[in-house]
Design a protein around this motif. Structure first.
Motif, PDB file in Angstrom:
ATOM      1  N   ASN A  19       4.852 -12.118  -4.524  1.00  0.00           N
ATOM      2  CA  ASN A  19       3.965 -11.395  -3.615  1.00  0.00           C
ATOM      3  C   ASN A  19       4.412  -9.953  -3.428  1.00  0.00           C
ATOM      4  OD1 ASN A  19       2.451 -13.727  -3.266  1.00  0.00           O
ATOM      5  ND2 ASN A  19       3.611 -14.377  -1.473  1.00  0.00           N
ATOM      6  N   VAL A  20       3.424  -9.063  -3.277  1.00  0.00           N
ATOM      7  CA  VAL A  20       3.688  -7.634  -3.132  1.00  0.00           C
ATOM      8  C   VAL A  20       3.373  -7.201  -1.699  1.00  0.00           C
ATOM      9  CG1 VAL A  20       3.116  -5.319  -3.954  1.00  0.00           C
ATOM     10  CG2 VAL A  20       3.110  -7.258  -5.562  1.00  0.00           C
ATOM     11  N   ASP A  21       4.357  -6.609  -1.043  1.00  0.00           N
ATOM     12  CA  ASP A  21       4.189  -6.167   0.348  1.00  0.00           C
ATOM     13  C   ASP A  21       3.194  -5.009   0.413  1.00  0.00           C
ATOM     14  OD1 ASP A  21       4.481  -5.450   3.002  1.00  0.00           O
ATOM     15  OD2 ASP A  21       6.640  -5.734   3.000  1.00  0.00           O
ATOM     16  N   LEU A  22       2.244  -5.085   1.349  1.00  0.00           N
ATOM     17  CA  LEU A  22       1.257  -4.029   1.523  1.00  0.00           C
ATOM     18  C   LEU A  22       1.744  -2.916   2.462  1.00  0.00           C
ATOM     19  CD1 LEU A  22      -2.101  -6.005   1.698  1.00  0.00           C
ATOM     20  CD2 LEU A  22      -1.498  -4.220   0.057  1.00  0.00           C
ATOM     21  N   GLY A  23       2.962  -3.034   2.926  1.00  0.00           N
ATOM     22  CA  GLY A  23       3.510  -1.971   3.762  1.00  0.00           C
ATOM     23  C   GLY A  23       3.220  -2.170   5.238  1.00  0.00           C
ATOM     24  N   ASN A  24       3.438  -1.120   5.984  1.00  0.00           N
ATOM     25  CA  ASN A  24       3.310  -1.183   7.445  1.00  0.00           C
ATOM     26  C   ASN A  24       1.867  -0.944   7.875  1.00  0.00           C
ATOM     27  OD1 ASN A  24       6.109  -1.606   7.817  1.00  0.00           O
ATOM     28  ND2 ASN A  24       6.479   0.598   7.584  1.00  0.00           N
ATOM     29  N   LEU A  25       1.048  -1.971   7.748  1.00  0.00           N
ATOM     30  CA  LEU A  25      -0.341  -1.873   8.184  1.00  0.00           C
ATOM     31  C   LEU A  25      -0.446  -2.200   9.674  1.00  0.00           C
ATOM     32  CD1 LEU A  25      -2.205  -3.731   5.273  1.00  0.00           C
ATOM     33  CD2 LEU A  25      -1.859  -1.269   5.546  1.00  0.00           C
TER      34      LEU A  25
END
Length: 225
Positions: free
Chosen positions: A158-164
């Motif tokens: 899985n790839v982190d989408l960052g600080n959403l």
């Protein structure tokens, strides 16, 4: 000591620099306004592709409870008495929509407010539904997910989408004309992820609330005027 002429030149240079800084600020503000307008136009186009989708109880894993209006799904709190069929997800708490798409542009929204763990996206018709299902493109799934405080693109890794910021309503845009799937924070009208993919078979909306007793719900999209 500076002469009068030198002081005047120094002042002129300061004024020139201030003018250039103001000009750059105005250009940046104009670009921001242009991007907002462009985003508004693109969002309006996407809204015009809104479709109504319904959950398919025949595909729902036995641990899921599908609402009578076929719009919401949550963890059932135990195994339900379901009939076995080739469409049903055998092991994981997944469910598809009744509707499938082979062409055109289609947009729908899902309210996830209150559900701490969920996955949403699309699945090709031939995607595996029995045994160990991995949510990844190779296995026929294109999805994003949320687990407590983390948003991620579903894949073998899985790839982190960052600080959403917290997303309460997810918009999914399936653009088969341009081979694109995109995911949006529907409340803020922001795209959070997109992927290019050329489908060769029917594509179904995909839903997973994992072990949440709080349902995720397909939400009617306001019709664009």
């Amino acid at each position: 000591m500076l002469t009068l002429t030198a002081r005047q030149e120094n002042q002129a240079e300061l004024e020139r620099q201030k003018y250039l800084e103001d000009l750059e600020t105005q250009k940046a503000e104009a670009k921001e306004e242009y991007n907002k307008l462009l985003n508004s136009i693109e969002w309006d186009k996407m809204m015009r592709c809104a479709v109504t989708v319904h959950l398919d109880p025949e595909t729902a894993n036995g641990n899921l409870e599908v609402s009578q209006d076929l719009a919401a799904v949550c963890d059932a709190g135990g195994w339900c008495n379901v009939t076995e069929n080739g469409k049903r997800f055998e092991r994981f708490p997944f469910v598809l929509a009744q509707e499938s798409f082979t062409e055109g542009r289609h947009y729908w929204e899902v309210t996830v407010d209150g559900c701490h763990t969920w996955d949403l996206g699309v699945a090709r018709a031939s995607a595996a539904r029995s045994g160990r299902v991995v949510l990844c493109p190779e296995d026929g799934y294109w999805a994003i997910g949320h687990s407590w405080d983390r948003y991620e693109v579903k894949d073998r890794e899985n790839v982190d989408l960052g600080n959403l910021e917290s997303i309460s309503r997810v918009g999914i845009f399936l653009n088969l004309d341009n081979n694109l799937v995109s995911f949006h924070d529907a409340r803020r009208k922001l795209q959070v992820h997109s992927v290019s993919v050329a489908f060769q078979e029917p594509v179904y909306p995909f839903f997973c609330p994992w072990r949440s007793r709080e349902p995720i719900r397909i939400t009617p999209v306001p019709v664009a005027e």
